[in-house]
Scaffold this motif. Structure first.
Motif, short mmCIF file in Angstrom:
data_model
loop_
_atom_site.label_atom_id
_atom_site.label_comp_id
_atom_site.label_asym_id
_atom_site.label_seq_id
_atom_site.Cartn_x
_atom_site.Cartn_y
_atom_site.Cartn_z
N THR A 49 -0.76 -51.82 -46.51
CA THR A 49 -2.02 -51.99 -47.78
C THR A 49 -3.50 -51.65 -47.14
O THR A 49 -4.13 -50.92 -47.76
N ASP B 41 4.10 -60.48 -46.67
CA ASP B 41 2.68 -60.79 -46.43
C ASP B 41 1.79 -61.08 -47.61
O ASP B 41 0.84 -61.49 -47.50
N ALA C 217 -0.04 -56.93 -55.15
CA ALA C 217 0.99 -56.68 -54.51
C ALA C 217 1.90 -55.61 -55.42
O ALA C 217 2.06 -55.78 -56.64
N TYR D 44 2.21 -49.85 -51.66
CA TYR D 44 3.00 -50.14 -50.76
C TYR D 44 3.49 -51.79 -50.48
O TYR D 44 2.61 -52.67 -50.91
N ARG D 45 4.46 -52.16 -49.56
CA ARG D 45 4.54 -53.41 -49.26
C ARG D 45 4.35 -53.82 -47.81
O ARG D 45 4.71 -53.11 -47.08
N GLY D 46 3.52 -54.91 -47.97
CA GLY D 46 3.10 -55.38 -46.56
C GLY D 46 1.51 -55.10 -46.40
O GLY D 46 0.86 -54.17 -47.01
N TYR E 271 10.36 -59.75 -51.45
CA TYR E 271 10.38 -58.23 -51.25
C TYR E 271 8.88 -57.99 -50.36
O TYR E 271 8.71 -56.75 -49.76
N ASP E 272 7.96 -58.87 -50.57
CA ASP E 272 6.89 -58.52 -49.51
C ASP E 272 6.49 -59.87 -48.94
O ASP E 272 5.67 -60.75 -49.76
#
Length: 483
Positions: A443, A213, A82, A437-439, A210-211
């Motif tokens: 991704t 997922d 991540a 990317y975050r999420g 911050y993420d």
């Protein structure tokens, strides 16, 4: 740049226009703001169009005769880190509270100022790192519980009737609320740090503020915070090897949980293979049966070997399940000495999976000359016990265990190794193991675009006669092979 033949294939079969693709922007063109791309990605995800680009390319390749359903495919997975730091629990709670304070300071500084003290600024004014923690287990525990008390004080202030309601809608505050429910107990005795089994499982627990997922997963002793990506590709010798499906999961999802999803996706998109080759992580007897009955797919991969205790004596090996004969109609199992089981019961695992438990009477086992090779039971009611899967699954399991010992099956399974080259190419060309990317949704979109780019690259190489790369062998390994 793509070769002329590859461009022709992607524009449409039989197209005569082989002119170069449009050039770039002028040097003095102002371009566009980066947020345009972010908005574009968000719209794709919102409308469920992430896989559209891959589907279009595969459709073109099918029209050109380079992709056919009903052949062989193979699947494997790799980890994806991540775009956040991997945090231990103390770093996580400290950084989660700091993130909430930062968001509240930006949104409502006048509301936040009376709530905080100089001690809060000292604890949460900078990013929380492990080296800043106090030494000693007891002192660290007290630090973590102090962070817990601070977090609950902030949440209580947000929840007060006098506070403006929109403060509760700030995402960082919602993350703080969820994280504190996972990491702490609060009752009449105060705030307590959760420990061990009292924590939610990693799959349900936040790993980064911050993420949300991204989760912390472990495979073969290696741990990471992020996701897994599963790539399925064709592997026919007379056609380019093309990626037909991409699945992105969080890091805690086992490969076995993805097998049925892959088959369903391939069937829906009409790229279903006749034979699907996977490693042991994707396969059980239930998967083999479901693939065969639901989709007509022959799922090829090694199942778990038949073991019992450990091989203490090579001359007199332990009696595994294969040495027993099961009479499903009579609900009996016959041991190698001809003795029938004394108990047969239908049970279920905690997950709900059905199974059959079979027991032999201890009196029969005690007097048996094969007891040292069969069971360690010395007291109680039962001797040797067996666990069987439902009838069809058990029969498939026994057949596969015997089949995978043959040279013919091993030669058939050898094709799976090639998917490692695909993962290697994806890592080198598209940095697949690091999402920017975050999420999970973004991704997954990045993984889809990576797979599409690899397909185009491979078609270009195929059309221009570029041979496949060989397996890399280190100098030291090469020396050992020639010695």
């Amino acid at each position: 740049m793509l070769g002329r033949r590859a461009r022709t294939v992607l524009r449409g079969r039989g197209c005569r226009d082989a002119s170069p693709l449009p050039g770039g922007l002028e040097l003095d063109d102002p371009g566009f703001d980066f947020t345009v791309l972010g908005g574009f990605r968000s719209r794709l995800i919102t409308h469920g169009l992430e896989e559209r680009v891959l589907d279009v390319v595969l459709g073109r390749l099918s029209e050109a005769g380079l992709l056919r359903a009903g052949g062989r495919q193979r699947t494997d997975s790799t980890h994806v880190l991540a775009a956040v730091r991997t945090l231990n629990r103390m770093e996580f709670v400290g950084e989660t509270l700091r993130a909430a304070l930062e968001a509240l300071e930006a949104a409502a500084p006048h509301w936040l100022t009376p709530l905080i003290s100089s001690a809060w600024v000292e604890r949460y004014g900078a990013k929380v790192d492990n080296y800043r923690f106090p030494k000693g287990e007891n002192v660290r525990r007290e630090w973590a519980e102090q962070v817990g008390r601070d977090g609950f004080a902030l949440l209580d202030a947000v929840d007060e009737a006098a506070a403006v309601a929109w403060l509760r809608e700030i995402p960082a505050v919602g993350i703080l609320r969820r994280a504190w429910a996972e990491q702490y107990h609060r009752d009449g005795k105060g705030v307590r740090w959760r420990e061990g089994k009292d924590l939610p499982p990693a799959r349900d627990r936040l790993s980064s503020p911050y993420d949300i997922d991204a989760h912390y997963g472990i495979k073969r002793g290696a741990g990471w915070c992020g996701y897994k990506v599963h790539l399925s590709e064709t592997c026919e010798p007379d056609a380019p090897h093309l990626i037909t499906n991409v699945e992105t999961t969080n890091a805690t999802v086992n490969d076995t949980e993805v097998t049925a999803t892959i088959h369903q996706r391939l069937a829906e998109r009409e790229w279903k293979p006749r034979e699907h080759v996977v490693d042991a992580g994707y396969i059980t007897a239930a998967h083999i049966l479901a693939a065969r009955e639901d989709h007509g797919i022959d799922l090829v991969g090694p199942v778990g070997i038949d073991t019992h205790h450990s091989g203490r004596d090579a001359q007199a090996p332990d009696l595994t399940q294969a040495a027993f004969t099961t009479d499903w109609e009579a609900r009996k199992v016959i041991c190698p000495q001809g003795v029938a089981s004394a108990s047969w019961s239908q049970q279920r695992k905690a997950s709900g999976t059905p199974l059959v438990r079979v027991h032999f009477a201890l009196a029969d086992c005690i007097a048996c000359p094969l007891k040292p090779r069969c069971t360690k039971a010395a007291n109680g009611k039962w001797g040797r016990s067996l666990t069987l899967q439902p009838r069809e699954q058990q029969q498939i399991l026994e057949e596969r265990r015997a089949e995978q010992q043959t040279d013919l099956w091993k030669e058939r399974y050898d094709v799976r190794a090639g998917v490692k080259g695909t993962i290697s190419q994806a890592v080198r060309r598209t940095h697949l193991r690091h999402t920017p990317y975050r999420g999970q949704s973004k991704t997954h979109l990045a993984n889809i675009l990576s797979a599409t780019a690899l397909n185009i690259t491979r078609v270009d190489a195929w059309q221009n006669g570029t041979p496949l790369g060989t397996t890399h062998v280190s100098h030291l390994s090469r020396l050992a092979l020639t010695a």
